[in-house]
Design a protein around this motif. Structure first.
Motif, PDB file in Angstrom:
ATOM      1  N   ALA A 144      -7.736 -23.332  34.666  1.00  0.00           N
ATOM      2  CA  ALA A 144      -6.788 -22.697  33.727  1.00  0.00           C
ATOM      3  C   ALA A 144      -7.520 -21.914  32.637  1.00  0.00           C
ATOM      4  CB  ALA A 144      -5.879 -23.751  33.108  1.00  0.00           C
ATOM      5  N   PHE A 145      -8.660 -22.466  32.167  1.00  0.00           N
ATOM      6  CA  PHE A 145      -9.404 -21.835  31.066  1.00  0.00           C
ATOM      7  C   PHE A 145      -9.709 -20.364  31.383  1.00  0.00           C
ATOM      8  CE2 PHE A 145     -13.256 -20.751  28.711  1.00  0.00           C
ATOM      9  CZ  PHE A 145     -12.976 -21.238  27.442  1.00  0.00           C
ATOM     10  N   GLU A 146     -10.221 -20.110  32.582  1.00  0.00           N
ATOM     11  CA  GLU A 146     -10.608 -18.747  32.973  1.00  0.00           C
ATOM     12  C   GLU A 146      -9.380 -17.833  33.071  1.00  0.00           C
ATOM     13  OE1 GLU A 146     -11.524 -21.540  34.561  1.00  0.00           O
ATOM     14  OE2 GLU A 146     -13.591 -21.603  33.781  1.00  0.00           O
ATOM     15  N   LYS A 147      -8.263 -18.414  33.489  1.00  0.00           N
ATOM     16  CA  LYS A 147      -7.032 -17.613  33.642  1.00  0.00           C
ATOM     17  C   LYS A 147      -6.427 -17.237  32.292  1.00  0.00           C
ATOM     18  CE  LYS A 147      -5.682 -17.459  38.109  1.00  0.00           C
ATOM     19  NZ  LYS A 147      -5.333 -16.182  38.728  1.00  0.00           N
ATOM     20  N   LEU A 148      -6.658 -18.105  31.289  1.00  0.00           N
ATOM     21  CA  LEU A 148      -6.044 -17.882  29.970  1.00  0.00           C
ATOM     22  C   LEU A 148      -6.911 -16.918  29.154  1.00  0.00           C
ATOM     23  CD1 LEU A 148      -5.000 -21.572  29.290  1.00  0.00           C
ATOM     24  CD2 LEU A 148      -3.435 -19.641  29.567  1.00  0.00           C
ATOM     25  N   LYS A 149      -7.083 -15.736  29.679  1.00  0.00           N
ATOM     26  CA  LYS A 149      -7.974 -14.773  29.030  1.00  0.00           C
ATOM     27  C   LYS A 149      -7.407 -14.374  27.656  1.00  0.00           C
ATOM     28  CE  LYS A 149      -8.609 -11.986  33.047  1.00  0.00           C
ATOM     29  NZ  LYS A 149      -8.090 -12.836  34.042  1.00  0.00           N
ATOM     30  N   PRO A 150      -8.244 -14.390  26.612  1.00  0.00           N
ATOM     31  CA  PRO A 150      -7.768 -14.031  25.264  1.00  0.00           C
ATOM     32  C   PRO A 150      -7.068 -12.669  25.239  1.00  0.00           C
ATOM     33  CG  PRO A 150     -10.036 -14.797  25.177  1.00  0.00           C
ATOM     34  CD  PRO A 150      -9.665 -14.749  26.620  1.00  0.00           C
ATOM     35  N   GLU A 151      -7.540 -11.721  26.063  1.00  0.00           N
ATOM     36  CA  GLU A 151      -6.962 -10.368  26.006  1.00  0.00           C
ATOM     37  C   GLU A 151      -5.510 -10.320  26.487  1.00  0.00           C
ATOM     38  OE1 GLU A 151      -9.911 -11.228  27.225  1.00  0.00           O
ATOM     39  OE2 GLU A 151     -10.391 -10.228  29.106  1.00  0.00           O
ATOM     40  N   LEU A 152      -5.032 -11.411  27.096  1.00  0.00           N
ATOM     41  CA  LEU A 152      -3.635 -11.446  27.528  1.00  0.00           C
ATOM     42  C   LEU A 152      -2.677 -11.680  26.350  1.00  0.00           C
ATOM     43  CD1 LEU A 152      -4.092 -13.538  30.809  1.00  0.00           C
ATOM     44  CD2 LEU A 152      -3.853 -11.064  30.588  1.00  0.00           C
ATOM     45  N   VAL A 153      -3.229 -12.052  25.196  1.00  0.00           N
ATOM     46  CA  VAL A 153      -2.415 -12.257  23.993  1.00  0.00           C
ATOM     47  C   VAL A 153      -2.193 -10.924  23.256  1.00  0.00           C
ATOM     48  CG1 VAL A 153      -2.342 -13.425  21.730  1.00  0.00           C
ATOM     49  CG2 VAL A 153      -3.264 -14.635  23.737  1.00  0.00           C
ATOM     50  N   SER A 154      -3.154 -10.021  23.362  1.00  0.00           N
ATOM     51  CA  SER A 154      -3.202  -8.859  22.465  1.00  0.00           C
ATOM     52  C   SER A 154      -2.124  -7.794  22.678  1.00  0.00           C
ATOM     53  CB  SER A 154      -4.591  -8.216  22.547  1.00  0.00           C
ATOM     54  OG  SER A 154      -5.570  -9.188  22.246  1.00  0.00           O
ATOM     55  N   GLU A 209       5.612 -17.352  21.330  1.00  0.00           N
ATOM     56  CA  GLU A 209       4.545 -18.071  22.043  1.00  0.00           C
ATOM     57  C   GLU A 209       4.019 -17.128  23.113  1.00  0.00           C
ATOM     58  OE1 GLU A 209       5.719 -21.989  23.398  1.00  0.00           O
ATOM     59  OE2 GLU A 209       6.914 -22.263  21.593  1.00  0.00           O
ATOM     60  N   VAL A 210       2.714 -17.078  23.275  1.00  0.00           N
ATOM     61  CA  VAL A 210       2.122 -16.083  24.174  1.00  0.00           C
ATOM     62  C   VAL A 210       0.797 -16.567  24.733  1.00  0.00           C
ATOM     63  CG1 VAL A 210       1.260 -14.871  22.082  1.00  0.00           C
ATOM     64  CG2 VAL A 210       1.222 -13.679  24.271  1.00  0.00           C
ATOM     65  N   GLY A 211       0.591 -16.349  26.040  1.00  0.00           N
ATOM     66  CA  GLY A 211      -0.690 -16.670  26.664  1.00  0.00           C
ATOM     67  C   GLY A 211      -0.597 -16.628  28.179  1.00  0.00           C
ATOM     68  N   GLY A 212      -1.737 -16.367  28.820  1.00  0.00           N
ATOM     69  CA  GLY A 212      -1.809 -16.403  30.275  1.00  0.00           C
ATOM     70  C   GLY A 212      -0.906 -15.395  30.964  1.00  0.00           C
ATOM     71  N   GLY A 213      -0.526 -14.345  30.224  1.00  0.00           N
ATOM     72  CA  GLY A 213       0.343 -13.323  30.807  1.00  0.00           C
ATOM     73  C   GLY A 213       1.822 -13.588  30.575  1.00  0.00           C
ATOM     74  N   TRP A 214       2.145 -14.729  29.971  1.00  0.00           N
ATOM     75  CA  TRP A 214       3.540 -15.094  29.676  1.00  0.00           C
ATOM     76  C   TRP A 214       3.779 -14.958  28.184  1.00  0.00           C
ATOM     77  CZ3 TRP A 214       5.520 -18.685  26.322  1.00  0.00           C
ATOM     78  CH2 TRP A 214       6.892 -18.938  26.409  1.00  0.00           C
ATOM     79  N   MET A 215       5.007 -14.620  27.786  1.00  0.00           N
ATOM     80  CA  MET A 215       5.360 -14.630  26.359  1.00  0.00           C
ATOM     81  C   MET A 215       6.848 -14.881  26.184  1.00  0.00           C
ATOM     82  SD  MET A 215       4.535 -10.597  25.789  1.00  0.00           S
ATOM     83  CE  MET A 215       3.156 -10.678  26.938  1.00  0.00           C
ATOM     84  N   GLY A 216       7.212 -15.544  25.109  1.00  0.00           N
ATOM     85  CA  GLY A 216       8.621 -15.838  24.829  1.00  0.00           C
ATOM     86  C   GLY A 216       8.837 -15.989  23.335  1.00  0.00           C
ATOM     87  N   LYS A 217      10.106 -15.857  22.925  1.00  0.00           N
ATOM     88  CA  LYS A 217      10.449 -15.909  21.493  1.00  0.00           C
ATOM     89  C   LYS A 217      11.022 -17.276  21.135  1.00  0.00           C
ATOM     90  CE  LYS A 217      13.366 -13.381  18.210  1.00  0.00           C
ATOM     91  NZ  LYS A 217      13.982 -12.086  17.920  1.00  0.00           N
TER      92      LYS A 217
END
Ligand code: NAI
Length: 301
Positions: free
Chosen positions: A208-218, A237-245
């Motif tokens: 999971a660590f490798e998949k949760l790339k920091p640049e997916l938050v930006s 909430e945002v991370g791993g290519g997913w985001m929600g309010k």
């Protein structure tokens, strides 16, 4: 849909020497912003300092054809960071409060130093940088501010009493600054990111660590800070290519006659109903939050 560009805009990203902040800085620069890459360069626990971290990210940005300046000050000296933006680029349009440390310990073992340091970097630091930029933003009638919260603040997490307090505090700050900034086109939002960084090494299941790339938050942060975005006072909430309010939810509640009074036993008898989320409400502000309470007073007057 329009292109999201930041030519003429100056962006401060705190704690941008690594992790999620570095990813924000690189993406803002890619979209044309002049970026102040701030980082004190200490350890995850907030010890030491090293100006190399910020310098390295500035080199990366410049190598990609972007514009950036490194700043090694602590966010606790936020006025110096804003001054650096003013001296080098003449304005500040966006502040991304991202710098952070951890001093995890169970509450029983937590020291005053653990409590104070986490408060200082996350809350006082974000306050200092934002406060130093606020009047500039008011004068130019434009500003975008991001605070970095955490699911540990929203939901709680064992060993993070100090961090959870600080991170939810930043959401409280977001809500009020969104109200105060709106008339000057200053929009303020918070994110609770998840990313594979030095802060979260060893926390996630294998792979999971490798998949949760920091640049997916930006991308969310860059969008929220763009001229086109009218969103304010929100938490994502945002991370791993997913985001929600995220929003507040409150039960419809129960109302007793305020003139007759009621007992703890009355509360006990009605506790299930008090806690029921059937017909729950989602107050957006203080006025909406007080609606049921005021109705209860009126009902019995
Ligand atoms: P990180 O440790 O890679 O980055 C934090 C950066 O802040 C470091 O480069 C550090 O040198 C800098 N910093 C620390 N104290 C500073 C100070 N006083 N002044 C200026 N810079 C300072 O960690 P990461 O994961 O990139 O964290 C970024 C933000 O996201 C933090 O606010 C963190 O609390 C938050 N966060 C991260 C999560 C994750 O999953 N990585 C989860 C929830 C929140």
């Amino acid at each position: 849909m329009s292109d999201i560009r930041f030519e003429d805009k100056v962006v401060i990203v705190t704690g941008a020497g690594g992790g999620i902040g570095r990813a924000h800085a690189l993406l803002f620069a890619k979209h044309g912003a002049k970026v102040v890459v701030n980082d004190l360069g200490g350890s995850t626990q907030g010890e030491g300092a090293n100006s190399e971290a910020a310098l390295k990210v500035v080199e990366e940005i410049k190598a990609a054809g972007g514009t950036a300046i490194a700043n090694p000050d602590s966010v606790v000296d936020g006025d110096k960071i804003v001054q650096c933006a003013m001296d080098n680029f003449g304005r500040v349009d966006v502040v991304v409060n991202n710098a952070g440390i951890l001093r995890d310990k169970s509450f029983a073992k937590m020291t005053d130093t653990d409590w104070d340091l986490v408060y200082k970097v996350h809350v006082e630091g974000a306050y200092k940088v934002t406060h130093a930029a606020w009047n500039q933003m008011k004068e130019q009638n434009f500003g975008r501010i991001i605070f970095t919260s955490s699911t540990s603040g929203i939901y709680g997490n064992f060993g993070q009493a100090n961090y959870g307090m600080a991170k939810l505090g930043l959401y409280g700050l977001t809500r009020t600054l969104a109200i105060e900034g709106r008339k000057n086109n200053i929009f303020v939002n918070a994110i609770a990111p998840t990313g594979g960084t030095r802060m979260t090494e060893g926390l996630f299941p294998p792979g999971a660590f490798e998949k949760l790339k920091p640049e997916l938050v930006s991308p969310l942060v860059v969008y929220l800070c763009s001229e086109h975005c009218q969103e304010t006072g929100s938490l994502f909430e945002v991370g791993g290519g997913w985001m929600g309010k995220v929003r507040w939810e409150r039960s419809l509640g129960i109302g007793f006659n305020p003139d007759e009074g009621f007992t703890p036993e009355d509360v006990q008898a009605n506790f299930e109903q008090l806690c029921s989320f059937e017909n729950a409400v989602h107050p957006k502000d203080n006025i909406e939050a007080l609606k049921e309470l005021m109705q209860n007073i009126q009902k019995f007057s």
